[in-house]
Design an enzyme around this catalytic site. Sequence first.
Site, short mmCIF file in Angstrom:
data_model
loop_
_atom_site.label_atom_id
_atom_site.label_comp_id
_atom_site.label_asym_id
_atom_site.label_seq_id
_atom_site.Cartn_x
_atom_site.Cartn_y
_atom_site.Cartn_z
CD GLU A 170 -2.70 -1.35 2.49
OE1 GLU A 170 -2.64 -0.45 3.34
OE2 GLU A 170 -3.39 -2.37 2.63
CG ASN A 217 -0.81 -7.05 -1.17
OD1 ASN A 217 -1.50 -7.61 -2.02
ND2 ASN A 217 -1.18 -6.96 0.10
CG HIS A 252 -9.99 -5.79 1.11
ND1 HIS A 252 -10.22 -6.88 1.92
CD2 HIS A 252 -8.67 -5.51 1.25
CE1 HIS A 252 -9.11 -7.24 2.53
NE2 HIS A 252 -8.14 -6.43 2.13
CD GLU A 280 -4.77 -7.94 1.99
OE1 GLU A 280 -5.64 -7.21 2.49
OE2 GLU A 280 -3.56 -7.71 2.04
CG ASP A 282 -12.72 -9.06 2.24
OD1 ASP A 282 -12.58 -8.19 1.33
OD2 ASP A 282 -12.23 -8.93 3.36
O1 G3I Z 1 -3.10 -6.60 18.92
C1 G3I Z 1 -4.28 -6.13 19.55
C2 G3I Z 1 -4.61 -7.00 20.72
O2 G3I Z 1 -3.58 -6.91 21.66
C3 G3I Z 1 -5.96 -6.58 21.28
O3 G3I Z 1 -6.35 -7.51 22.24
C4 G3I Z 1 -7.03 -6.54 20.19
C5 G3I Z 1 -8.36 -6.02 20.72
O4 G3I Z 1 -9.20 -5.63 19.66
O5 G3I Z 1 -6.61 -5.69 19.17
C6 G3I Z 1 -5.43 -6.18 18.57
O6 G3I Z 1 -5.03 -5.49 17.43
C7 G3I Z 1 -5.88 -5.53 16.32
C8 G3I Z 1 -5.31 -6.45 15.26
O7 G3I Z 1 -6.07 -6.33 14.08
C9 G3I Z 1 -5.26 -7.91 15.67
O8 G3I Z 1 -6.54 -8.39 15.89
C10 G3I Z 1 -5.96 -4.10 15.83
O9 G3I Z 1 -6.66 -3.33 16.78
C11 G3I Z 1 -6.67 -4.07 14.51
O10 G3I Z 1 -6.57 -2.75 13.97
C12 G3I Z 1 -6.01 -5.02 13.55
O11 G3I Z 1 -6.72 -4.98 12.34
C13 G3I Z 1 -6.07 -5.58 11.25
C14 G3I Z 1 -5.80 -4.52 10.18
O12 G3I Z 1 -5.23 -5.13 9.06
C15 G3I Z 1 -4.86 -3.43 10.67
O13 G3I Z 1 -4.56 -2.55 9.65
C16 G3I Z 1 -7.00 -6.65 10.69
O14 G3I Z 1 -7.12 -7.71 11.65
C17 G3I Z 1 -6.42 -7.19 9.40
O15 G3I Z 1 -7.38 -8.02 8.78
C18 G3I Z 1 -6.12 -6.03 8.44
O16 G3I Z 1 -5.55 -6.56 7.29
C19 G3I Z 1 -5.24 -5.60 6.27
C20 G3I Z 1 -4.02 -6.12 5.54
O17 G3I Z 1 -2.97 -6.34 6.44
C21 G3I Z 1 -3.59 -5.16 4.44
N1 G3I Z 1 -4.68 -4.87 3.55
C22 G3I Z 1 -5.91 -4.41 4.20
C23 G3I Z 1 -6.35 -5.42 5.24
C24 G3I Z 1 -7.68 -5.02 5.85
O18 G3I Z 1 -7.56 -3.80 6.54
#
Ligand code: G3I
Length: 369
Positions: A170, A217, A252, A280, A282
Amino acid sequence: MKNFRVHFWSFGVILFFVFSCSSEDANPDLNGNNQNSYIPLKELFKDHFFVGAAITPAHTDIRTPHGRTLVEHFNSVTAENVMKPDAIQRIKGTFTWTEADRIVQFAKENNMKVRGHTLTWHSQTPDWFFFDQTGALLSKDIALKQLEEHITAVMTRYRGMIDSWDVVNEALFDWDPDGQIIYREDSPWYKIIGESYIDSAFVYAHRADPDAKLFYNDYNSIFSWKRNKIFDLVKRLKDNNIPIHGIGLQGHWFVGTSVEDLRTTLELFRGLGVEIQITELDLSVYLSSNEPGSVVYTDEFNTRQRIAYPEIFRVLLDYSDAIAGVTFWGIGDDASWLDTPGRKHFPFLLNEQLQPKPAYFDVQRLLRR
Ligand code: G3I
């Protein structure tokens, strides 16, 4: 005699179950699809591309429905979060491998590919990559050295075990129909180094694992304003002999996604002579962000996905000479990063119980003609 009758009756019940479970015509659902006759995704697409899922370490337990579903349907996995810089090197010099190792080990045991995600990103990357203790941006030399150390450490640990790496994620500016702003200029990588951080990341990655396929990506890749920037970037890298082997279209999308935009993009990228992967995928059931949310998979959602999913896979199959893999950003509708309280997106081909949805059978029919 009484015992004999009981045994005879029991035997009959067992026979009924055995035959009804193995019969091809058994158990049709409301849409007339035979729930017993689905072909696992990895089998369905085996002559065309691998099929992956983004997972958490907990999903690798094959005693759970998720673990069993992964083994049944998928031949590739991506760590949804645990290979990102903030997971592996939250503190400078302290590497945390446990969670990522679990996923790589699971893939090895089950003969699956791994997509490495991701090495260079502005998000989910600790501040120390960019700022000194006073909060000032680091110098270009220090930032690049740290990037090289991170990429080298991660790729060396998993050398030979990762099929393809999202080396840079990105980096391009998203919303810019006039095409004036090329890069995501608010990224600290860009602020410190300029566009050449992208080139450097690929060079470091190739040095660390010369056999891994190296990907750029991005999301919204099928829209004209973004696809042209991706094309120009990858062309520039290739023209400069920077080792880049593929483009990841995140995917997405939603049920109103233009398959014509997708087709145009695949045609354009195929011309670059690099591998393409949908990384990715969905497919949200909503037509817009204004549409009221639902936690129920309505008939309307079902109808929309039964139209959109096969349309999209028709195009992917048409370009399967260039597409090496299609990875879903999750496993089934029980969990998706898109979901918020009161608004589920039901974006996959497997439902909340990890069973094939009607759209699954529509996709399957594309290959059974
Ligand atoms: O690590 C903390 C954890 O300690 C806490 O308990 C939990 C409570 O909600 O949050 C955890 O962090 C979260 C993490 O996912 C793991 O679950 C973050 O808040 C959350 O922001 C994070 O979101 C991820 C996101 O990327 C961040 O940018 C999504 O799961 C993940 O699916 C998403 O994936 C991205 C790709 O990497 C890149 N392309 C877009 C895609 C969707 O946004």
